[in-house]
Scaffold this active site. Sequence first.
Site, PDB file in Angstrom:
ATOM      1  N   LYS A  10      80.358  89.098   1.750  1.00  0.00           N
ATOM      2  CA  LYS A  10      80.743  87.939   0.937  1.00  0.00           C
ATOM      3  C   LYS A  10      81.477  86.873   1.779  1.00  0.00           C
ATOM      4  O   LYS A  10      81.894  87.141   2.916  1.00  0.00           O
ATOM      5  CB  LYS A  10      81.603  88.420  -0.234  1.00  0.00           C
ATOM      6  CG  LYS A  10      80.828  89.311  -1.243  1.00  0.00           C
ATOM      7  CD  LYS A  10      81.696  89.687  -2.441  1.00  0.00           C
ATOM      8  CE  LYS A  10      80.942  90.516  -3.466  1.00  0.00           C
ATOM      9  NZ  LYS A  10      81.777  90.860  -4.650  1.00  0.00           N
ATOM     10  N   TYR A  50      74.174  86.874 -10.370  1.00  0.00           N
ATOM     11  CA  TYR A  50      75.173  87.615 -11.152  1.00  0.00           C
ATOM     12  C   TYR A  50      74.933  87.491 -12.659  1.00  0.00           C
ATOM     13  O   TYR A  50      75.855  87.698 -13.436  1.00  0.00           O
ATOM     14  CB  TYR A  50      76.582  87.156 -10.784  1.00  0.00           C
ATOM     15  CG  TYR A  50      77.100  87.775  -9.505  1.00  0.00           C
ATOM     16  CD1 TYR A  50      77.307  89.162  -9.409  1.00  0.00           C
ATOM     17  CD2 TYR A  50      77.404  86.997  -8.400  1.00  0.00           C
ATOM     18  CE1 TYR A  50      77.791  89.734  -8.246  1.00  0.00           C
ATOM     19  CE2 TYR A  50      77.892  87.568  -7.220  1.00  0.00           C
ATOM     20  CZ  TYR A  50      78.079  88.939  -7.161  1.00  0.00           C
ATOM     21  OH  TYR A  50      78.569  89.512  -6.014  1.00  0.00           O
ATOM     22  N   PHE A  58      85.367  87.014 -15.777  1.00  0.00           N
ATOM     23  CA  PHE A  58      85.520  86.615 -14.373  1.00  0.00           C
ATOM     24  C   PHE A  58      84.278  85.913 -13.812  1.00  0.00           C
ATOM     25  O   PHE A  58      84.238  85.564 -12.633  1.00  0.00           O
ATOM     26  CB  PHE A  58      85.881  87.833 -13.514  1.00  0.00           C
ATOM     27  CG  PHE A  58      84.889  88.976 -13.619  1.00  0.00           C
ATOM     28  CD1 PHE A  58      83.704  88.978 -12.899  1.00  0.00           C
ATOM     29  CD2 PHE A  58      85.155  90.062 -14.447  1.00  0.00           C
ATOM     30  CE1 PHE A  58      82.796  90.013 -12.990  1.00  0.00           C
ATOM     31  CE2 PHE A  58      84.255  91.114 -14.551  1.00  0.00           C
ATOM     32  CZ  PHE A  58      83.068  91.080 -13.823  1.00  0.00           C
ATOM     33  N   ARG A  86      77.558 102.530  -1.401  1.00  0.00           N
ATOM     34  CA  ARG A  86      78.685 102.306  -2.323  1.00  0.00           C
ATOM     35  C   ARG A  86      79.901 103.142  -1.919  1.00  0.00           C
ATOM     36  O   ARG A  86      81.042 102.708  -2.070  1.00  0.00           O
ATOM     37  CB  ARG A  86      78.270 102.538  -3.782  1.00  0.00           C
ATOM     38  CG  ARG A  86      77.413 101.375  -4.290  1.00  0.00           C
ATOM     39  CD  ARG A  86      77.169 101.430  -5.772  1.00  0.00           C
ATOM     40  NE  ARG A  86      78.321 101.111  -6.580  1.00  0.00           N
ATOM     41  CZ  ARG A  86      78.653  99.887  -6.999  1.00  0.00           C
ATOM     42  NH1 ARG A  86      77.925  98.833  -6.645  1.00  0.00           N
ATOM     43  NH2 ARG A  86      79.693  99.702  -7.771  1.00  0.00           N
ATOM     44  N   THR A  92      85.785  98.660  -6.397  1.00  0.00           N
ATOM     45  CA  THR A  92      85.717  97.206  -6.612  1.00  0.00           C
ATOM     46  C   THR A  92      87.049  96.515  -6.316  1.00  0.00           C
ATOM     47  O   THR A  92      87.083  95.474  -5.662  1.00  0.00           O
ATOM     48  CB  THR A  92      85.319  96.907  -8.085  1.00  0.00           C
ATOM     49  OG1 THR A  92      84.157  97.675  -8.405  1.00  0.00           O
ATOM     50  CG2 THR A  92      85.047  95.437  -8.298  1.00  0.00           C
ATOM     51  N   ARG A 103      86.215  98.011   1.685  1.00  0.00           N
ATOM     52  CA  ARG A 103      87.101  97.200   0.842  1.00  0.00           C
ATOM     53  C   ARG A 103      88.576  97.497   1.109  1.00  0.00           C
ATOM     54  O   ARG A 103      89.412  96.591   1.059  1.00  0.00           O
ATOM     55  CB  ARG A 103      86.739  97.373  -0.626  1.00  0.00           C
ATOM     56  CG  ARG A 103      85.498  96.532  -0.998  1.00  0.00           C
ATOM     57  CD  ARG A 103      84.972  96.880  -2.359  1.00  0.00           C
ATOM     58  NE  ARG A 103      83.991  95.917  -2.842  1.00  0.00           N
ATOM     59  CZ  ARG A 103      83.166  96.164  -3.852  1.00  0.00           C
ATOM     60  NH1 ARG A 103      83.188  97.339  -4.467  1.00  0.00           N
ATOM     61  NH2 ARG A 103      82.317  95.247  -4.249  1.00  0.00           N
ATOM     62  N   ASN A 113      86.404  90.513  -2.520  1.00  0.00           N
ATOM     63  CA  ASN A 113      86.367  91.930  -2.132  1.00  0.00           C
ATOM     64  C   ASN A 113      85.317  92.275  -1.079  1.00  0.00           C
ATOM     65  O   ASN A 113      84.812  93.387  -1.036  1.00  0.00           O
ATOM     66  CB  ASN A 113      86.286  92.819  -3.376  1.00  0.00           C
ATOM     67  CG  ASN A 113      85.008  92.619  -4.159  1.00  0.00           C
ATOM     68  OD1 ASN A 113      84.175  91.783  -3.798  1.00  0.00           O
ATOM     69  ND2 ASN A 113      84.841  93.392  -5.222  1.00  0.00           N
ATOM     70  N   HIS A 116      79.177  93.243  -1.447  1.00  0.00           N
ATOM     71  CA  HIS A 116      78.442  93.625  -2.658  1.00  0.00           C
ATOM     72  C   HIS A 116      77.466  94.729  -2.296  1.00  0.00           C
ATOM     73  O   HIS A 116      76.923  94.748  -1.186  1.00  0.00           O
ATOM     74  CB  HIS A 116      77.642  92.425  -3.203  1.00  0.00           C
ATOM     75  CG  HIS A 116      76.575  92.837  -4.185  1.00  0.00           C
ATOM     76  ND1 HIS A 116      76.849  93.040  -5.514  1.00  0.00           N
ATOM     77  CD2 HIS A 116      75.265  93.130  -4.019  1.00  0.00           C
ATOM     78  CE1 HIS A 116      75.734  93.434  -6.138  1.00  0.00           C
ATOM     79  NE2 HIS A 116      74.761  93.486  -5.239  1.00  0.00           N
ATOM     80  N   GLU A 127      67.348  93.010  -6.613  1.00  0.00           N
ATOM     81  CA  GLU A 127      68.224  92.213  -5.748  1.00  0.00           C
ATOM     82  C   GLU A 127      67.609  91.973  -4.377  1.00  0.00           C
ATOM     83  O   GLU A 127      67.770  90.897  -3.799  1.00  0.00           O
ATOM     84  CB  GLU A 127      69.580  92.912  -5.609  1.00  0.00           C
ATOM     85  CG  GLU A 127      70.367  92.908  -6.922  1.00  0.00           C
ATOM     86  CD  GLU A 127      71.684  93.671  -6.827  1.00  0.00           C
ATOM     87  OE1 GLU A 127      72.387  93.747  -7.845  1.00  0.00           O
ATOM     88  OE2 GLU A 127      72.014  94.194  -5.739  1.00  0.00           O
TER      89      GLU A 127
HETATM   90  P1  ATP Z   1      79.496  94.320  -6.495  1.00  0.00           P
HETATM   91  O1  ATP Z   1      78.559  94.140  -7.671  1.00  0.00           O
HETATM   92  O2  ATP Z   1      80.007  93.012  -5.920  1.00  0.00           O
HETATM   93  O3  ATP Z   1      78.961  95.259  -5.470  1.00  0.00           O
HETATM   94  P2  ATP Z   1      80.968  96.211  -8.022  1.00  0.00           P
HETATM   95  O4  ATP Z   1      79.645  96.767  -8.422  1.00  0.00           O
HETATM   96  O5  ATP Z   1      81.970  97.137  -7.424  1.00  0.00           O
HETATM   97  O6  ATP Z   1      80.817  95.035  -7.006  1.00  0.00           O
HETATM   98  P3  ATP Z   1      80.953  94.789 -10.539  1.00  0.00           P
HETATM   99  O7  ATP Z   1      81.561  95.408 -11.735  1.00  0.00           O
HETATM  100  O8  ATP Z   1      79.464  94.775 -10.415  1.00  0.00           O
HETATM  101  O9  ATP Z   1      81.623  95.463  -9.244  1.00  0.00           O
HETATM  102  O10 ATP Z   1      81.504  93.297 -10.434  1.00  0.00           O
HETATM  103  C1  ATP Z   1      80.859  92.344  -9.587  1.00  0.00           C
HETATM  104  C2  ATP Z   1      81.915  91.550  -8.859  1.00  0.00           C
HETATM  105  O11 ATP Z   1      82.650  90.797  -9.808  1.00  0.00           O
HETATM  106  C3  ATP Z   1      82.960  92.390  -8.126  1.00  0.00           C
HETATM  107  O12 ATP Z   1      82.571  92.725  -6.835  1.00  0.00           O
HETATM  108  C4  ATP Z   1      84.137  91.451  -8.103  1.00  0.00           C
HETATM  109  O13 ATP Z   1      84.023  90.523  -7.042  1.00  0.00           O
HETATM  110  C5  ATP Z   1      84.010  90.730  -9.423  1.00  0.00           C
HETATM  111  N1  ATP Z   1      84.825  91.393 -10.430  1.00  0.00           N
HETATM  112  C6  ATP Z   1      84.560  92.532 -11.104  1.00  0.00           C
HETATM  113  N2  ATP Z   1      85.525  92.850 -11.969  1.00  0.00           N
HETATM  114  C7  ATP Z   1      86.439  91.864 -11.852  1.00  0.00           C
HETATM  115  C8  ATP Z   1      87.679  91.578 -12.489  1.00  0.00           C
HETATM  116  N3  ATP Z   1      88.179  92.397 -13.415  1.00  0.00           N
HETATM  117  N4  ATP Z   1      88.338  90.460 -12.103  1.00  0.00           N
HETATM  118  C9  ATP Z   1      87.831  89.637 -11.180  1.00  0.00           C
HETATM  119  N5  ATP Z   1      86.673  89.842 -10.534  1.00  0.00           N
HETATM  120  C10 ATP Z   1      85.979  90.932 -10.877  1.00  0.00           C
HETATM  121 MG    MG Z   2      78.066  95.539  -9.175  1.00  0.00          MG
END
Ligand code: ATP
Ligand code: MG
Length: 142
Positions: A10, A50, A58, A86, A92, A103, A113, A116, A127
């Site tokens: 990112k 997304y 968010f 993962r 996350t 992370r 973070n 992805h 994706e």
């Molecule tokens: P990614 O999809 O980026 O690999 P992830 O699968 O661990 O991460 P998701 O739940 O898919 O997490 O959320 C996608 C992204 O949205 C997260 O990586 C983070 O950047 C953001 N995000 C998720 N939850 C929150 C939150 N509660 N507040 C702010 N940002 C969030």
């Molecule tokens: Mg995700």
Amino acid sequence: MTERTLSIIKPDAVGNNHIGEIIARLEKKGLKVVGAKMVHLNEQKAQQFYEVHKERPFFKDLVSFMITGPVMVMALEGNNAIKEYRDVMGATNPKDAASGTIRADFATSIDENAVHGSDSKENAEKEISFFFKPEELLSRTR
Ligand code: ATP
Ligand code: MG
């Protein structure tokens, strides 16, 4: 089972010059890069990517962050690649991420973070094709 997954380094991690250290961790895990490019997403592309999160509180901040700078997108291949990647990414929220994960070491907050990773086989396929044409994905013949 050999799988492919999508990785995005990112804008925060690219900006902090951590591309190399992150890729080193993937390679140490046995994951192989089968496609890679740098892109600077625009708002429409980031919203599309997304889309699953569009109702989440968010979403707007996430899209704004993802367009602040270029990202490195990679297709990774390996045995159980989706889970393996993962695991090496960590939770996350970097506060919850196990030590030694990407992370834990490179992310500053849940908003920024570092990486992805796809969360299922179905999403990985979607994706990867979002970013790569078939001819941009290479067979690792060695
Ligand atoms: P990614 O999809 O980026 O690999 P992830 O699968 O661990 O991460 P998701 O739940 O898919 O997490 O959320 C996608 C992204 O949205 C997260 O990586 C983070 O950047 C953001 N995000 C998720 N939850 C929150 C939150 N509660 N507040 C702010 N940002 C969030
Ligand atoms: Mg995700």
